[in-house]
Scaffold this motif. Structure first.
Motif, mmCIF file in Angstrom:
data_model
loop_
_atom_site.group_PDB
_atom_site.id
_atom_site.type_symbol
_atom_site.label_atom_id
_atom_site.label_comp_id
_atom_site.label_asym_id
_atom_site.label_seq_id
_atom_site.Cartn_x
_atom_site.Cartn_y
_atom_site.Cartn_z
ATOM 1 N N PRO A 98 0.800 -1.083 0.400
ATOM 2 C CA PRO A 98 0.144 0.535 0.084
ATOM 3 C C PRO A 98 0.781 1.586 -0.040
ATOM 4 N N THR A 99 0.675 2.010 -0.771
ATOM 5 C CA THR A 99 0.992 3.349 -0.618
ATOM 6 C C THR A 99 0.945 4.419 -0.098
ATOM 7 N N THR A 100 -0.683 4.252 0.257
ATOM 8 C CA THR A 100 -1.149 5.756 1.331
ATOM 9 C C THR A 100 -1.581 4.864 2.472
ATOM 10 N N ARG A 101 -1.694 6.120 3.799
ATOM 11 C CA ARG A 101 -2.598 5.582 4.738
ATOM 12 C C ARG A 101 -3.423 4.569 4.812
ATOM 13 N N SER A 102 -4.559 5.050 3.738
ATOM 14 C CA SER A 102 -5.440 4.392 4.163
ATOM 15 C C SER A 102 -5.845 3.333 2.859
ATOM 16 N N GLU A 103 -4.630 2.639 2.393
ATOM 17 C CA GLU A 103 -5.030 2.078 2.015
ATOM 18 C C GLU A 103 -3.894 0.794 3.265
ATOM 19 N N ALA A 104 -3.274 1.108 3.482
ATOM 20 C CA ALA A 104 -2.384 0.489 4.505
ATOM 21 C C ALA A 104 -3.402 -0.215 5.594
ATOM 22 N N ILE A 105 -4.812 0.746 6.382
ATOM 23 C CA ILE A 105 -5.560 0.467 7.071
ATOM 24 C C ILE A 105 -5.989 -0.684 6.723
ATOM 25 N N SER A 106 -6.988 -0.489 5.642
ATOM 26 C CA SER A 106 -7.839 -1.042 4.342
ATOM 27 C C SER A 106 -6.963 -2.291 4.238
ATOM 28 N N ALA A 107 -5.882 -2.863 3.549
ATOM 29 C CA ALA A 107 -5.261 -4.195 3.989
ATOM 30 C C ALA A 107 -5.396 -4.454 4.737
ATOM 31 N N LYS A 108 -5.135 -4.326 6.440
ATOM 32 C CA LYS A 108 -4.539 -4.824 7.602
ATOM 33 C C LYS A 108 -5.927 -5.139 8.460
ATOM 34 N N CYS A 109 -6.635 -4.376 7.417
ATOM 35 C CA CYS A 109 -8.205 -4.513 8.383
ATOM 36 C C CYS A 109 -9.048 -5.623 7.355
ATOM 37 N N ARG A 110 -8.650 -5.655 5.858
ATOM 38 C CA ARG A 110 -9.374 -7.169 5.490
ATOM 39 C C ARG A 110 -8.028 -7.854 5.871
ATOM 40 N N ASP A 111 -7.446 -8.388 5.946
ATOM 41 C CA ASP A 111 -5.944 -8.766 6.328
ATOM 42 C C ASP A 111 -6.893 -9.782 7.444
ATOM 43 N N CYS A 112 -7.192 -9.072 8.542
ATOM 44 C CA CYS A 112 -7.459 -9.433 10.385
ATOM 45 C C CYS A 112 -8.591 -10.299 9.669
ATOM 46 N N ILE A 113 -9.465 -9.505 9.068
ATOM 47 C CA ILE A 113 -11.325 -10.046 9.407
ATOM 48 C C ILE A 113 -12.093 -10.848 8.511
ATOM 49 N N TYR A 114 -11.554 -10.752 6.830
ATOM 50 C CA TYR A 114 -12.028 -11.076 5.931
ATOM 51 C C TYR A 114 -12.133 -12.554 5.549
ATOM 52 N N ASP A 115 -13.699 -12.614 5.442
ATOM 53 C CA ASP A 115 -13.131 -14.479 5.703
ATOM 54 C C ASP A 115 -14.049 -13.967 4.312
ATOM 55 N N PRO A 116 -14.018 -15.133 3.209
ATOM 56 C CA PRO A 116 -14.167 -15.102 2.057
ATOM 57 C C PRO A 116 -15.490 -16.195 1.975
ATOM 58 N N GLY A 117 -15.882 -16.803 3.164
ATOM 59 C CA GLY A 117 -16.431 -17.968 3.116
ATOM 60 C C GLY A 117 -18.033 -17.479 3.901
ATOM 61 N N ALA A 118 -17.681 -15.729 4.155
ATOM 62 C CA ALA A 118 -19.587 -15.346 5.248
ATOM 63 C C ALA A 118 -19.399 -14.711 4.511
ATOM 64 N N ALA A 119 -21.103 -14.406 5.210
ATOM 65 C CA ALA A 119 -21.336 -13.179 4.317
ATOM 66 C C ALA A 119 -21.240 -12.124 3.997
ATOM 67 N N GLY A 120 -20.945 -11.295 3.696
ATOM 68 C CA GLY A 120 -20.840 -9.761 2.865
ATOM 69 C C GLY A 120 -19.271 -9.481 2.275
ATOM 70 N N THR A 121 -19.621 -8.101 2.010
ATOM 71 C CA THR A 121 -17.943 -8.464 1.154
ATOM 72 C C THR A 121 -16.962 -7.993 2.184
ATOM 73 N N TRP A 122 -16.030 -7.678 1.411
ATOM 74 C CA TRP A 122 -15.137 -7.549 2.738
ATOM 75 C C TRP A 122 -14.680 -6.383 3.634
ATOM 76 N N ARG A 123 -15.509 -5.042 3.428
ATOM 77 C CA ARG A 123 -16.007 -4.038 4.052
ATOM 78 C C ARG A 123 -16.615 -3.452 4.926
ATOM 79 N N GLN A 124 -18.036 -5.070 4.208
ATOM 80 C CA GLN A 124 -18.936 -5.499 5.179
ATOM 81 C C GLN A 124 -18.813 -6.027 6.728
ATOM 82 N N GLN A 125 -17.714 -6.678 6.343
ATOM 83 C CA GLN A 125 -17.242 -7.695 7.243
ATOM 84 C C GLN A 125 -16.353 -6.711 8.554
ATOM 85 N N VAL A 126 -15.170 -5.571 7.598
ATOM 86 C CA VAL A 126 -15.237 -4.891 8.318
ATOM 87 C C VAL A 126 -15.552 -4.214 9.599
ATOM 88 N N ALA A 127 -16.844 -3.631 8.736
ATOM 89 C CA ALA A 127 -17.983 -2.810 9.326
ATOM 90 C C ALA A 127 -18.430 -3.188 10.263
#
Length: 76
Positions: free
Chosen positions: A4-33
Protein backbone atom coordinates in the motif's frame (compact mmCIF):
# COMPACT_ATOMS: atom_id res chain seq x y z
CA UNK A 1 -3.29 -5.26 -1.81
CA UNK A 2 0.48 -5.57 -2.04
CA UNK A 3 2.60 -2.61 -0.96
CA UNK A 4 0.00 0.00 0.00
CA UNK A 5 1.20 3.50 -0.79
CA UNK A 6 -1.14 5.56 1.41
CA UNK A 7 -2.24 5.44 5.02
CA UNK A 8 -5.79 4.63 3.94
CA UNK A 9 -4.64 1.74 1.75
CA UNK A 10 -2.50 0.38 4.61
CA UNK A 11 -5.42 0.48 7.07
CA UNK A 12 -7.73 -1.17 4.53
CA UNK A 13 -5.17 -3.89 3.84
CA UNK A 14 -4.65 -4.61 7.55
CA UNK A 15 -8.39 -4.72 8.29
CA UNK A 16 -9.04 -6.99 5.33
CA UNK A 17 -6.21 -9.29 6.37
CA UNK A 18 -7.49 -9.39 9.94
CA UNK A 19 -11.21 -10.04 9.51
CA UNK A 20 -12.20 -10.93 5.94
CA UNK A 21 -13.59 -14.41 5.47
CA UNK A 22 -14.55 -15.11 1.83
CA UNK A 23 -16.81 -17.92 3.01
CA UNK A 24 -18.83 -15.62 5.28
CA UNK A 25 -21.71 -13.32 4.35
CA UNK A 26 -20.96 -9.84 3.06
CA UNK A 27 -18.16 -8.12 1.24
CA UNK A 28 -14.86 -7.50 3.00
CA UNK A 29 -15.90 -3.90 3.70
CA UNK A 30 -19.19 -5.05 5.23
CA UNK A 31 -17.35 -7.57 7.36
CA UNK A 32 -14.89 -4.90 8.49
CA UNK A 33 -17.80 -2.56 9.28
CA UNK A 34 -19.29 -5.32 11.46
CA UNK A 35 -16.00 -5.73 13.35
CA UNK A 36 -16.42 -5.49 17.11
CA UNK A 37 -12.73 -5.35 18.11
CA UNK A 38 -12.99 -2.04 19.91
CA UNK A 39 -9.55 -2.59 21.47
CA UNK A 40 -7.92 -2.52 18.01
CA UNK A 41 -5.90 0.67 17.44
CA UNK A 42 -7.36 0.93 13.92
CA UNK A 43 -10.99 0.42 14.99
CA UNK A 44 -12.01 4.09 14.61
CA UNK A 45 -10.28 4.31 11.23
CA UNK A 46 -11.49 1.09 9.61
CA UNK A 47 -13.00 1.33 6.13
CA UNK A 48 -16.76 0.94 5.91
CA UNK A 49 -19.07 0.60 2.91
CA UNK A 50 -18.98 3.93 1.06
CA UNK A 51 -22.71 4.23 0.25
CA UNK A 52 -23.93 4.50 3.82
CA UNK A 53 -23.02 3.62 7.36
CA UNK A 54 -24.46 0.33 8.49
CA UNK A 55 -27.17 0.44 11.13
CA UNK A 56 -27.22 -1.93 14.07
CA UNK A 57 -29.98 -3.88 12.24
CA UNK A 58 -27.71 -4.18 9.16
CA UNK A 59 -24.86 -5.46 11.33
CA UNK A 60 -27.15 -8.04 12.95
CA UNK A 61 -28.28 -9.25 9.51
CA UNK A 62 -24.65 -9.61 8.43
CA UNK A 63 -23.85 -11.62 11.54
CA UNK A 64 -26.81 -13.89 10.79
CA UNK A 65 -25.95 -14.06 7.07
CA UNK A 66 -29.35 -12.77 5.96
CA UNK A 67 -28.60 -9.29 4.63
CA UNK A 68 -30.60 -8.82 1.42
CA UNK A 69 -31.11 -11.45 -1.26
CA UNK A 70 -34.32 -12.77 0.27
CA UNK A 71 -32.65 -14.17 3.37
CA UNK A 72 -29.89 -15.99 1.49
CA UNK A 73 -26.31 -15.38 2.60
CA UNK A 74 -24.51 -12.68 0.67
CA UNK A 75 -21.86 -13.77 -1.80
CA UNK A 76 -18.86 -11.53 -2.43
Amino acid sequence: MPNPTTRSEAISAKCRDCIYDPGAAGTWRQQVAACESGNCPLFDFRPCPPKRKLTSADLQKLREGTEGHGGAPIAD
